[in-house]
Design a protein around this motif. Structure first.
Motif, PDB file in Angstrom:
ATOM      1  N   MET A 492       0.946  -1.042   0.063  1.00 18.27           N
ATOM      2  CA  MET A 492      -0.119   0.107  -0.266  1.00 18.27           C
ATOM      3  C   MET A 492       0.770   1.147  -0.288  1.00 18.27           C
ATOM      4  O   MET A 492       0.763   2.262  -0.664  1.00 18.27           O
ATOM      5  N   LEU A 493       1.915   1.404   0.932  1.00 15.73           N
ATOM      6  CA  LEU A 493       2.757   2.538   1.021  1.00 15.73           C
ATOM      7  C   LEU A 493       4.155   1.977   1.144  1.00 15.73           C
ATOM      8  O   LEU A 493       4.290   0.808   1.842  1.00 15.73           O
ATOM      9  N   VAL A 509     -12.261   1.929   4.691  1.00 18.83           N
ATOM     10  CA  VAL A 509     -11.595   2.858   5.287  1.00 18.83           C
ATOM     11  C   VAL A 509     -10.425   2.496   5.997  1.00 18.83           C
ATOM     12  O   VAL A 509     -10.620   1.665   6.946  1.00 18.83           O
ATOM     13  N   MET A 510      -9.030   2.744   5.798  1.00 19.28           N
ATOM     14  CA  MET A 510      -8.038   2.425   6.389  1.00 19.28           C
ATOM     15  C   MET A 510      -6.971   3.359   7.010  1.00 19.28           C
ATOM     16  O   MET A 510      -7.075   4.298   5.981  1.00 19.28           O
ATOM     17  N   SER A 525     -10.323   1.519   0.126  1.00 21.85           N
ATOM     18  CA  SER A 525      -9.384   0.279   0.190  1.00 21.85           C
ATOM     19  C   SER A 525      -7.924   0.252  -0.348  1.00 21.85           C
ATOM     20  O   SER A 525      -7.639  -0.662  -0.737  1.00 21.85           O
ATOM     21  N   GLY A 526      -7.400   1.499  -0.242  1.00 18.56           N
ATOM     22  CA  GLY A 526      -5.988   1.590  -0.791  1.00 18.56           C
ATOM     23  C   GLY A 526      -5.704   2.324  -1.990  1.00 18.56           C
ATOM     24  O   GLY A 526      -4.353   2.199  -2.159  1.00 18.56           O
ATOM     25  N   TYR A 527      -6.683   2.577  -2.759  1.00 19.21           N
ATOM     26  CA  TYR A 527      -6.411   2.963  -4.310  1.00 19.21           C
ATOM     27  C   TYR A 527      -5.784   4.427  -4.068  1.00 19.21           C
ATOM     28  O   TYR A 527      -4.994   4.792  -4.838  1.00 19.21           O
ATOM     29  N   ASP A 528      -6.211   5.161  -3.064  1.00 19.97           N
ATOM     30  CA  ASP A 528      -5.891   6.566  -2.848  1.00 19.97           C
ATOM     31  C   ASP A 528      -5.326   7.008  -1.414  1.00 19.97           C
ATOM     32  O   ASP A 528      -6.304   6.285  -0.531  1.00 19.97           O
ATOM     33  N   TRP A 529      -4.355   7.384  -0.956  1.00 20.23           N
ATOM     34  CA  TRP A 529      -4.012   7.769   0.418  1.00 20.23           C
ATOM     35  C   TRP A 529      -3.822   9.337   0.451  1.00 20.23           C
ATOM     36  O   TRP A 529      -3.302   9.841  -0.294  1.00 20.23           O
TER      37      TRP A 529
END
Length: 835
Positions: A492-493, A509-510, A525-529
């Motif tokens: 994710m990152l 939401v994470m 779900s992790g597509y954009d942060w």
């Protein structure tokens, strides 16, 4: 880039000085009798007023500081490695003969294959089978020794039960490849302690200690292990406290020379000649190590801080000396002798091949942490060097070209931070041991491929799990980012991933974080942060605690030097404390009453009963190095705290009155650092503690702690979480990835209960009548219910029914275990009685 301000850590005041000699803190870190506070002081003195730029080793030191700070004793000395193993074994011995002494059923959740766009975890070294190119061994700093028998297509390990599962170097007996030696620990980062050199006589299936076993010394780091090319009974080890030698295959070792040594190598074709590297010079012995002479022809144009040696059978008189600049751990230079070490020529001092940039520009480096060299066995002028990136030279180090880059800029992608480089004998194939796993080049470094699939060596700091999806779990890793487990693992990152949260109300939401508490949020779900802490002043700890309110999913809490609260998922933050001075290390909010908040530095523990309006220091008799806080879900004043130290009997503390008074419930826990604790709701004070080796469980029925580590490697457990929907306990480990076991309330009743024989019961929780969906069989059944102490409290005979209704109204409130039994099989489930 940010301006570094000198901080005060723990209780040691730092007397600022601009007179710090070069990077003195690096040398102090390597000292086997080092005092942690002296290293820390030296580090901050060096960095006072300087700017931190990428790839200068600051981050790597902060990892070491985070690991060591809670583990040193009151005087600041690093613990002896023997304490860990002796304490662990003593704990096991106490439980021998006790029924269900270790009822856990841990299994690995991965990752086994490298996460998409990610890395597997850190590797230090590789060793080859002398005749079979498909067989290799690699060593991970906190994940053990791994073996492939099919050319890296798959990997396996048999070191999970060792006293310490860190490996820094490996050699294979060239006359009998079933004999393998491994130097334990982690030389570059000290992620694990060394217990000496271990030996296997069956290809790595089983291991035993050799005579070089550290049971007294403190901070021993084994750097290089080499074997005599003609006599496999002779081995040498270069360490930070001397050069060791055995002439009988490890039965006896002698320290033949005191001192601090980074590297040792044989002269190819003449094993009586040894080259030995100190941090600042080269020694040569022509008498198999009996006597050494300092090389006087090496004229460094800088002060070297670390030296590595490169030799090659392509020309036995070639010796490369690779050195870092002690001032900033950048590239110092490479020196070449073509006459067996009599004279040396400076080949180059630039570009900065130890820096992070793709063109070698910029200053600084982190050579104290990652530095490697290998020379082609076919061409003595082809030399390959690793730092953050990989560089190669075809003219003996005079000119350099980028070979592998941490982002793939200007060269093929190779994960950052190279700890080991090795050519396969008589070939153009190179193996690179990196912070992300194993990378292989078939063509002298022209191209690279990741061969890490199958290495389960992730160093996890924290985890967060969905309450809606059984296997949606977000985990933060050292140097390999934040990774999400669903049906596959996905990065994710990047960077160092820390605490992670999956929103219990909406798992799209994470929250994920980097070191110092930079928190990012995704709503898809992790597509954009998006960064949600840009406007929060200051920084947090290396692993910054933050959490989601149990009663309002929009409310978050974050602990830097003070506690901050957000009521809109991190869009804005409000400071709700006024402590200042020290970063918080632990944070907890009571599930039953969000006004009760507890937070802790290593030395102080604070509580508020009114949502942050008023705070009280309640540390009381709890010793230093507080690591984690857990709260009874039904009572905000029942709180539990763990501590990380090597003081026997000071591991877990309990309060019944919100911290006004504390009771030590460490009991029979081993003398190991306690890193985390979790309370099992609706249980008789069921507590799980994660330690430097293993997991332990207690409740009021048991009265004391039992080991809860069956099938779990001997690895550091950093965080535990419970999935109540499936009665699962999850563990984030520092070196062996993510694991899960059924809760004690599920597996503790009967050894026959297996997870594949699950029973469906509802409603759950239940007050009066429990409906049990019966297994499809023509046999009659016996239905049994047990309390958490394993006592039979209900039994009923039923025929072949699709559903049975069981009256449980007479049972008291709590957790129960139900079994459906016929003469051949057992099905099981848990249920909660709420009235």
């Amino acid at each position: 880039m940010r301006r570094i301000l000198l901080a005060v850590f723990l209780t040691l005041p730092f007397l600022l000085s601009n007179q710090a000699k070069a990077q003195e803190w690096v040398r102090k870190m390597q000292d086997p009798e080092v005092n942690f506070y002296e290293v820390q002081k030296s580090f901050y003195e060096y960095w006072d007023g300087k700017e931190v730029t990428k790839g200068n080793g600051w981050k790597q030191f902060k990892r070491w500081e985070y690991f060591m700070a809670p583990r040193v004793n009151d005087s600041g000395y690093i613990p002896r490695p023997a304490i860990t193993w002796q304490s662990y074994n003593a704990s096991i011995a106490k439980q021998n003969g006790i029924k269900n002494a270790d009822p856990a059923d841990w299994r690995h959740l991965g990752p086994v294959d490298v996460p998409t766009h990610g890395g597997a975890g850190r590797l230090n070294c590789i060793a080859f089978h002398p005749t079979n190119a498909d067989i290799m061994h690699v060593g991970a700093p906190s994940g053990g020794l791994w073996t492939t028998n099919n050319g890296t297509a798959s990997w396996s390990t048999n070191t999970d039960d060792l006293a310490a599962i860190g490996i820094t170097d490996i050699v294979v007996d060239h006359s009998n490849p079933d004999i393998v030696y491994a130097a334990t620990g982690d030389a570059d980062a000290a992620d694990t302690y060394s217990i000496g050199v271990i030996k296997s006589t069956d290809g790595g299936n089983t291991w035993n200690a050799t005579d070089l076993a550290f049971v007294v010394q403190n901070n021993i780091r084994l750097r290089r292990l080499i074997m005599h090319p003609a006599n496999s009974q002779i081995l040498y080890v270069a360490a930070n406290n001397g050069l060791y030698k055995t002439t009988d295959g490890g039965d006896n070792w002698n320290r033949i020379r005191p001192g601090f040594y980074y590297d040792v190598a044989f002269k190819p074709g003449n094993p009586n000649t040894l080259y030995l590297a100190t941090p600042s010079n080269i020694l040569i012995s022509t008498q198999a190590g009996q006597n050494f002479q300092v090389v006087t022809s090496l004229n460094f144009s800088f002060n070297p801080g670390r030296i590595a040696i490169g030799v090659t059978p392509a020309d036995t008189n070639y010796i490369y000396i690779l050195a870092s600049n002690d001032n900033d751990n950048s590239y110092g230079g490479i020196y070449l002798s073509t006459d067996g070490g009599t004279t040396f020529t400076e080949k180059s001092t630039s570009p900065n091949i130890f820096g992070w940039s793709s063109d070698g520009s910029g200053g600084g480096g982190q050579a104290w942490y990652d530095m490697a060299i290998t020379v082609s066995p076919l061409d003595p002028d082809l030399v390959v060097v690793g730092g953050i990136n990989i560089w190669r030279s075809f003219n003996g180090g005079a000119n350099w070209a980028l070979s592998g880059h941490w982002r793939g800029d200007g060269a093929p992608y190779v994960h950052a931070d190279i700890h080991g480089l090795k050519f396969y004998p008589n070939s153009t194939k190179i193996y690179a041991s990196t912070d992300g796993g194993l990378f292989v080049s078939q063509n002298n470094g022209q191209s690279w491929a990741d061969h890490s699939d199958g290495l389960a060596i992730a160093q996890m700091y924290r985890l967060g799990a969905s309450t809606q999806s059984k296997y949606k779990i977000l985990t933060g890793w050292q140097d390999n980012g934040t990774n999400l487990k669903t049906n596959v693992w996905t990065k994710m990152l990047g960077g160092d991933g820390m605490e992670a949260i999956v929103d219990y109300s909406d798992d799209q939401v994470m929250y994920a974080s980097y070191y110092y508490g930079r928190i990012y949020r995704t709503t898809n779900s992790g597509y954009d942060w998006n960064n949600i802490t840009d406007n929060v002043p200051g920084d947090g700890a290396w692993v910054t605690p933050y959490l989601q309110d149990h009663n309002d999913p929009n409310t978050l809490y974050l602990a830097y030097e003070d506690v901050y609260k957000s009521i809109n998922r991190g869009d804005t933050w409000t400071k709700i404390s006024n402590f200042g001075g020290y970063n918080m290390r632990a944070l907890a909010v009571a599930p039953s009453n969000s006004d009760y908040i507890y937070t802790a530095t290593y030395n102080n523990l604070y509580r508020t009963k009114d949502g942050g309006a008023n705070w009280t220091n309640i540390v009381g008799n709890i010793p230093n190095t507080i690591t984690y806080i857990a709260i009874d879900p039904n009572n905000p004043e029942r709180v539990f705290v763990t501590t990380s130290n090597y003081t026997s009997g000071e591991k877990v503390y309990m309060s019944e009155d919100a911290g006004d008074n504390w009771t030590n419930i460490s009991g029979n826990l081993p003398n190991l650092p306690a890193n985390c604790i979790v309370y099992e709701r609706n249980s008789p004070d069921g507590l799980y503690v994660g330690m430097d080796v293993g997991v332990y469980y207690r409740d009021t029925m048991l009265g004391d702690w039992i080991q809860y580590s069956q099938n779990l490697p001997n690895v550091i457990v950093n965080e535990l979480q419970i999935n109540y929907q499936h009665n699962l306990l999850r563990a984030a480990t520092y070196g062996r990835g993510l694991w899960e076991s059924h809760l004690y309330s599920v597996v503790g009743v009967d050894e026959e209960l297996k997870p594949e024989k699950k029973l469906k019961v509802y409603p759950n929780p239940v007050s009066d009548v429990l409906k049990v969906e019966m297994p499809q069989s023509s046999a009659a059944y016996t239905i049994q219910a047990f309390n958490v102490n394993g006592e039979l409290v209900l039994e009923k005979q039923v025929g072949n029914l699709p559903q049975a209704n069981i009256n449980v109204s007479a049972l008291t409130r709590g957790v129960y275990h139900i079994r459906v039994v016929n003469n051949k099989q057992v099905w099981s489930a848990s249920f909660i009685k709420i009235k």
